[in-house]
Design an enzyme around this catalytic site. Structure first.
Site, PDB file in Angstrom:
ATOM      1  N   ARG A 294       0.708  -1.258   0.053  1.00  0.00           N
ATOM      2  CA  ARG A 294       0.029   0.052   0.333  1.00  0.00           C
ATOM      3  C   ARG A 294       0.721   1.325  -0.037  1.00  0.00           C
ATOM      4  O   ARG A 294       0.407   2.341  -0.511  1.00  0.00           O
ATOM      5  CB  ARG A 294      -0.930   0.009   1.114  1.00  0.00           C
ATOM      6  CG  ARG A 294      -2.190  -1.213   0.979  1.00  0.00           C
ATOM      7  CD  ARG A 294      -2.978  -1.374   2.253  1.00  0.00           C
ATOM      8  NE  ARG A 294      -3.533  -0.079   2.947  1.00  0.00           N
ATOM      9  CZ  ARG A 294      -4.847  -0.310   2.732  1.00  0.00           C
ATOM     10  NH1 ARG A 294      -5.527  -0.948   2.123  1.00  0.00           N
ATOM     11  NH2 ARG A 294      -5.685   0.906   3.158  1.00  0.00           N
TER      12      ARG A 294
ATOM     13  N   GLU B 175     -13.087   1.466   0.972  1.00  0.00           N
ATOM     14  CA  GLU B 175     -12.490   2.372   2.125  1.00  0.00           C
ATOM     15  C   GLU B 175     -12.261   3.673   1.895  1.00  0.00           C
ATOM     16  O   GLU B 175     -12.667   4.227   0.778  1.00  0.00           O
ATOM     17  CB  GLU B 175     -10.761   1.778   1.955  1.00  0.00           C
ATOM     18  CG  GLU B 175     -10.480   0.103   2.518  1.00  0.00           C
ATOM     19  CD  GLU B 175      -9.082  -0.024   2.355  1.00  0.00           C
ATOM     20  OE1 GLU B 175      -8.293   0.680   2.900  1.00  0.00           O
ATOM     21  OE2 GLU B 175      -8.635  -1.077   1.733  1.00  0.00           O
TER      22      GLU B 175
END
Length: 213
Positions: free
Chosen positions: A51, A166
């Site tokens: 990420r 998200e």
């Protein structure tokens, strides 16, 4: 399914980390936490590292790991992985009982972020996937699969993808925006209360067994 009138966002943490979060007056992105002592880490190290290099479309120069991540629901798929405690990439094996949910109001968060010059975005699926699509306007919330977000059976592939949407806040997230903390048991709720001792902001604590597996 329509966009909720007052959508909430949720971040899960190990209760042992609450004291440091309160002391710091907020949460930090993985990009910042990678240079600090992270306490009890409940995420997967390989995914956290990935990420850090996955770009967020629409926010030039920022990667997913530069944001503090939230889900749009409690009882997330990640919590299920933690509950099962058998994933080969998950170092944490302590189960779901010590995990607490930090709940905030999405619209209040956006208002704070825009007033503070913090960028925000949301993904339509797991933000840690290379194919994730990102949005950065509130009128695009309708593109989230809200039926998947609230689903309790996430075996179908499309539900599994949509449930992992998200909400991302650049760099840090203020403790003052946490409105409620959900815990599995009274014992953990007491640990939460102890961690907030002396804090100027004390979100309400609720035992929310239905937020767990």
């Amino acid at each position: 399914m329509a966009v909720p009138t007052n959508p909430k966002i949720y971040h899960i943490v190990h209760v042992d980390n609450l004291r440091s979060i309160v002391a710091d007056e907020g949460l930090w992105s993985d990009g910042i936490m990678s240079h600090r002592s992270a306490g009890t880490v409940i995420g997967m190290g390989s995914i956290k590292r990935r990420r850090l290099s996955l770009p967020v479309a629409g926010h030039t120069g920022l990667c997913v790991g530069d944001f503090v991540p939230f889900y749009f629901c409690p009882r997330s798929i990640m919590l299920y992985v933690i509950h099962c405690a058998n994933h080969p990439e998950l170092a944490y094996t302590g189960g779901q009982l010590p995990i607490v949910h930090l709940e905030a109001d999405l619209h209040k968060v956006v208002q704070w972020a825009e007033a503070s010059g913090r960028r925000w975005a949301f993904s339509l699926s797991n933000a840690g996937a290379v194919y994730a699509q990102f949005r950065k306007r509130l009128d695009q919330l309708k593109e989230i699969n809200w039926a998947a977000v609230v689903a309790t059976d996430f075996r179908p592939a499309d539900i599994k993808e949509g449930k992992q949407a998200e909400f991302l806040v650049e760099e840090s997230f203020p403790w003052s925006l946490v409105d409620r903390i959900g815990a599995y048991s009274r014992e953990v709720g007491q640990q939460v209360s102890n961690a907030m001792q002396g804090a100027a902001h004390r979100p309400r604590i609720e035992i929310r067994r239905e937020w767990y597996y």
